[in-house]
Design a protein around this motif. Sequence first.
Motif, PDB file in Angstrom:
ATOM      1  N   ILE A  23       0.845  -1.201   0.000  1.00  0.00           N
ATOM      2  CA  ILE A  23       0.000   0.000   0.000  1.00  0.00           C
ATOM      3  C   ILE A  23       0.879   1.250   0.000  1.00  0.00           C
ATOM      4  CG2 ILE A  23      -1.632   1.363   1.361  1.00  0.00           C
ATOM      5  CD1 ILE A  23      -2.811  -1.345   2.344  1.00  0.00           C
ATOM      6  N   GLN A  24       1.922   1.255   0.850  1.00  0.00           N
ATOM      7  CA  GLN A  24       2.807   2.424   0.940  1.00  0.00           C
ATOM      8  C   GLN A  24       3.510   2.713  -0.386  1.00  0.00           C
ATOM      9  OE1 GLN A  24       3.069   4.610   3.439  1.00  0.00           O
ATOM     10  NE2 GLN A  24       1.460   3.459   4.475  1.00  0.00           N
ATOM     11  N   SER A  25       3.868   1.657  -1.112  1.00  0.00           N
ATOM     12  CA  SER A  25       4.528   1.846  -2.410  1.00  0.00           C
ATOM     13  C   SER A  25       3.516   2.009  -3.542  1.00  0.00           C
ATOM     14  CB  SER A  25       5.474   0.681  -2.695  1.00  0.00           C
ATOM     15  OG  SER A  25       4.742  -0.527  -2.839  1.00  0.00           O
ATOM     16  N   GLN A  26       2.238   2.084  -3.189  1.00  0.00           N
ATOM     17  CA  GLN A  26       1.128   2.292  -4.120  1.00  0.00           C
ATOM     18  C   GLN A  26       1.042   1.202  -5.191  1.00  0.00           C
ATOM     19  OE1 GLN A  26       1.501   6.327  -5.542  1.00  0.00           O
ATOM     20  NE2 GLN A  26       0.795   7.176  -3.594  1.00  0.00           N
ATOM     21  N   GLN A  27       1.408  -0.026  -4.805  1.00  0.00           N
ATOM     22  CA  GLN A  27       1.289  -1.153  -5.730  1.00  0.00           C
ATOM     23  C   GLN A  27      -0.078  -1.814  -5.630  1.00  0.00           C
ATOM     24  OE1 GLN A  27       4.861  -3.327  -4.560  1.00  0.00           O
ATOM     25  NE2 GLN A  27       5.788  -2.733  -6.514  1.00  0.00           N
ATOM     26  N   ILE A  28      -0.752  -1.639  -4.478  1.00  0.00           N
ATOM     27  CA  ILE A  28      -2.126  -2.125  -4.315  1.00  0.00           C
ATOM     28  C   ILE A  28      -2.915  -1.064  -3.552  1.00  0.00           C
ATOM     29  CG2 ILE A  28      -1.468  -4.573  -4.336  1.00  0.00           C
ATOM     30  CD1 ILE A  28      -2.004  -4.587  -1.297  1.00  0.00           C
ATOM     31  N   THR A  29      -4.217  -1.154  -3.645  1.00  0.00           N
ATOM     32  CA  THR A  29      -5.087  -0.220  -2.924  1.00  0.00           C
ATOM     33  C   THR A  29      -5.411  -0.783  -1.539  1.00  0.00           C
ATOM     34  OG1 THR A  29      -7.113  -1.252  -3.734  1.00  0.00           O
ATOM     35  CG2 THR A  29      -6.149   0.515  -5.098  1.00  0.00           C
ATOM     36  N   PRO A  30      -5.785   0.066  -0.601  1.00  0.00           N
ATOM     37  CA  PRO A  30      -6.212  -0.437   0.711  1.00  0.00           C
ATOM     38  C   PRO A  30      -7.415  -1.384   0.604  1.00  0.00           C
ATOM     39  CG  PRO A  30      -5.769   1.910   0.846  1.00  0.00           C
ATOM     40  CD  PRO A  30      -5.691   1.532  -0.617  1.00  0.00           C
ATOM     41  N   GLN A  31      -8.287  -1.146  -0.365  1.00  0.00           N
ATOM     42  CA  GLN A  31      -9.448  -2.017  -0.551  1.00  0.00           C
ATOM     43  C   GLN A  31      -9.017  -3.426  -0.957  1.00  0.00           C
ATOM     44  OE1 GLN A  31      -9.118   1.030  -1.971  1.00  0.00           O
ATOM     45  NE2 GLN A  31     -10.642   2.211  -0.844  1.00  0.00           N
ATOM     46  N   LEU A  32      -7.997  -3.520  -1.833  1.00  0.00           N
ATOM     47  CA  LEU A  32      -7.495  -4.833  -2.233  1.00  0.00           C
ATOM     48  C   LEU A  32      -6.832  -5.534  -1.050  1.00  0.00           C
ATOM     49  CD1 LEU A  32      -7.002  -7.000  -4.331  1.00  0.00           C
ATOM     50  CD2 LEU A  32      -4.932  -5.764  -5.037  1.00  0.00           C
ATOM     51  N   ALA A  33      -6.100  -4.783  -0.246  1.00  0.00           N
ATOM     52  CA  ALA A  33      -5.470  -5.366   0.946  1.00  0.00           C
ATOM     53  C   ALA A  33      -6.522  -5.932   1.887  1.00  0.00           C
ATOM     54  CB  ALA A  33      -4.620  -4.314   1.659  1.00  0.00           C
ATOM     55  N   LEU A  34      -7.630  -5.217   2.053  1.00  0.00           N
ATOM     56  CA  LEU A  34      -8.714  -5.707   2.910  1.00  0.00           C
ATOM     57  C   LEU A  34      -9.307  -6.991   2.347  1.00  0.00           C
ATOM     58  CD1 LEU A  34     -10.536  -5.379   5.352  1.00  0.00           C
ATOM     59  CD2 LEU A  34     -11.997  -3.906   3.966  1.00  0.00           C
ATOM     60  N   GLN A  35      -9.479  -7.055   1.036  1.00  0.00           N
ATOM     61  CA  GLN A  35     -10.002  -8.273   0.408  1.00  0.00           C
ATOM     62  C   GLN A  35      -9.052  -9.451   0.629  1.00  0.00           C
ATOM     63  OE1 GLN A  35     -12.985  -8.863  -0.960  1.00  0.00           O
ATOM     64  NE2 GLN A  35     -13.531  -6.788  -0.360  1.00  0.00           N
ATOM     65  N   VAL A  36      -7.749  -9.199   0.562  1.00  0.00           N
ATOM     66  CA  VAL A  36      -6.760 -10.254   0.811  1.00  0.00           C
ATOM     67  C   VAL A  36      -6.872 -10.747   2.250  1.00  0.00           C
ATOM     68  CG1 VAL A  36      -4.285 -10.756   0.974  1.00  0.00           C
ATOM     69  CG2 VAL A  36      -5.172  -9.484  -0.995  1.00  0.00           C
ATOM     70  N   LEU A  37      -7.008  -9.828   3.197  1.00  0.00           N
ATOM     71  CA  LEU A  37      -7.144 -10.221   4.603  1.00  0.00           C
ATOM     72  C   LEU A  37      -8.424 -11.012   4.847  1.00  0.00           C
ATOM     73  CD1 LEU A  37      -5.860  -7.037   6.451  1.00  0.00           C
ATOM     74  CD2 LEU A  37      -4.788  -9.298   6.397  1.00  0.00           C
TER      75      LEU A  37
END
Length: 109
Positions: A23-37
């Motif tokens: 997320i910090q390197s802007q390679q994924i969105t926070p929404q995608l990270a939430l979906q992964v979790l």
Amino acid sequence: MAYQLYRNTTLGNSLQESLDELIQSQQITPQLALQVLLQFDKAINSALAQRVRNRVNFKGSLNTYRFCDNVWTFVLNDVEFREVTELVKVDKVKIVACDGKNTGSNTTE
């Protein structure tokens, strides 16, 4: 929604740290990270329910217990864990037990 208890394990923490870096390197969105979790929560709960067949017996002195939102929490002192050939003794252990058949609640630790 599956239980989120396993996010505080070594594997769950490593996943969250990796997602935060992406997320910090802007390679994924926070929404995608939430979906992964959320997918991690489902997968780990399913794997533990279906694949783990080991049985461990334990005994100790009950310090405290609590039942809240369908989750049991036990704190035991002077605990012995016994598998077929192994014995492990610990001073204190906290056990969090959730209903594995009804993972519809949103429980976090």
